[in-house]
Write an enzyme that holds these catalytic residues in place. Sequence first.
Site, PDB file in Angstrom:
ATOM      1  CD  GLU A  68      -2.729  -0.979   2.620  1.00  0.00           C
ATOM      2  OE1 GLU A  68      -3.486  -1.906   2.870  1.00  0.00           O
ATOM      3  OE2 GLU A  68      -2.553  -0.010   3.396  1.00  0.00           O
ATOM      4  CG  ASP A  95      -3.561   8.402   8.356  1.00  0.00           C
ATOM      5  OD1 ASP A  95      -3.450   7.181   8.584  1.00  0.00           O
ATOM      6  OD2 ASP A  95      -3.865   8.862   7.242  1.00  0.00           O
TER       7      ASP A  95
END
Lengths: 278, 405
Positions: free
Chosen positions: A50, A61
């Site tokens: 990824e 995040d």
Amino acid sequence: MTTRIDTRFAELKAEGRAAFVTFVMAGDPDPATSLEIVKALPKAGADIIEIGMPFTDPMADGPSIQAAGLRALQAGMTLKKTLQLVRDFRSSDNKTPIVLMGYYNPIYIYGVDKFLPDAKAAGVDGLIIVDLPPEEDAELCLPAMKAGLNFIRLATPTTDDKRLPAVLANTSGFVYYVSITGITGSASADSSAVSAAVARIKRHTKLPVCVGFGIRTPEAAHDIAQHANGAVVGTALVDALKASLDADGKATARTVGAVADLAAALAQGVHEAKQAAE
Amino acid sequence: MTQAIPNSYRSGPDDTGHFGIFGGRFVAETLMPLILDLQKAYEDAKADPAFRKEMDGYLKAYVGRPSPLYFAERLTEHLGGAKIYLKREELNHTGSHKVNNVLGQIMVARRMGKKRIIAETGAGQHGVATATLCARFGLECIVYMGAVDVARQQPNVIRMEMLGAKVVPVQVGARTLKDAMNEALRDWVTNVHNTFYCIGTVAGPHPYPMMVRDFQSIIGDETRAQMQEIEGRLPDSLIACIGGGSNAMGLFHPFLDDPSVDIYGVEAAGHGLTNLHAASIAGGRPGVLHGNRTYLLMDEDGQIQEGHSISAGLDYPGIGPEHSWLHTIGRVKYLSATDEEALAAFQLLSKLEGIIPALEPAHALAKVSELAPKLPKDHLMVVNLSGRGDKDVPQVGDILKGRQS
């Protein structure tokens, strides 16, 4: 349509192994080093890569990946350059699946109609877009599937049985189970809860289920890999990268090796896990 | 992007939370079930007469509504044109319009059984309102505030802490409102089970833009009735400042279907539109951030740029999605005022009317100074005086002192 992701999972199934899925941020700490890191990952044992698309406002995040995105942006990374990174990687590796992960706005601004063929041509296999739930499928998910890209959806502890079918309806490639309610890198996943959640998702889909968020060590990766079709590690790799940088945040001779070494240890943890019979 | 003119400007959003192409629900899957729950809880509350009744009780006795519609006689004389009325939202408990929305959301949170409230704040007005109502109802309150804003809006930080809230300074990004909202969303994703996110403006994922608008529409509803009573007719124009745009939407929405009413929103032009500013409509384009599609300040790669304004409450690189829609269909005209223009208006109103406005509505007042002199004396103009200037007194004092020396 069969993507490199589908092929890779078929191979892994034949070998009775789980996938080791790595996450690194495109352009972190600079575009050239980032390419070397991505190239080193398959050799270290990564089955799927990824690649984060840097964004100024990564709402899901934690501090590590936020900082990685900002380092990349400061080094001049753009979505165009992220696609170039994939193209450069593909010139020497045509097998390892590449999934781009990030937020919708840079793609929306690039233009969905232009982005999808460009991504496909660059050698991208799938997309994970954090801020596009099934309610917004018309934006990118449906066009992406038409363009031959997997659209990999996140399922979370809040995705109940009532909602799962909607989440899985247009998912392809694999399902990414977010093992915690929270941001990346914040808490560790509890393997018995993960095992139950994976079993629940598998009642609704034949797709492989990979688990991420909160996996940091080879032991934890090993643990998760016994219960899922893959274990995703991101923050730990990004932290290893950061620890290798000099005082100005620039790459050193150790940077690529630091990420690759940790990836190799994690890969061993994943690959030694015995897959429960399907 | 041609858009048909709708039969009503007040019917949005559609079932999926869109105003034209704007709005939507661009959130992580973890939050999606919560947003659907919230939508249902809000719709239930809206349909429940007991909810309305309870809210009206608090609006009257606790907030101090209705807020007066005040004829600013000396300002009108000074400008020599339109008759200027101030909608005195700064007289509300907590000192701004923010409390209207927070009261509504806290009551929805109570219906949902949520005990932990989080909020983002820029100038601190929304944070203070949230801290106040959390104190009133015995709820835990955590306010995310950019570290830059913590420094320049100290009086409000101290108020929030006195009210029992925990103020978390956000150290990432430009350390202003946008980053505070990111951190609040991260908190929400982490604490989904017990936490209610009380958004302070008409932005965020559906149903927030609609819900916040509905709670703020009391401003326009009252204005309508008050103007009828004072002048026997509708106003000719409305004007309000816009960061996210909740005070503006609250004033505007009840008048959107009255074609005789001209409506102006005023964005923050900071140092000027060719320089650092926070005018999303004048200087931005449609993009996706914080759960909705709307006009945003960003670079060519879709990276969000920082807003700049002297006013911490307008320092946001986006705007509520309904404003973006009203702009594209042309129902509302969006103007902008610079830091300097706002400072001048801040001083003008203080000296002429004995009312120290917040720096946010000072932006609207700056455009009043420009528009009013050109209008006839029987033109009725309403300015939303959305907040009082107490919080800005130290900052403006320092700026003015710096100029004397």
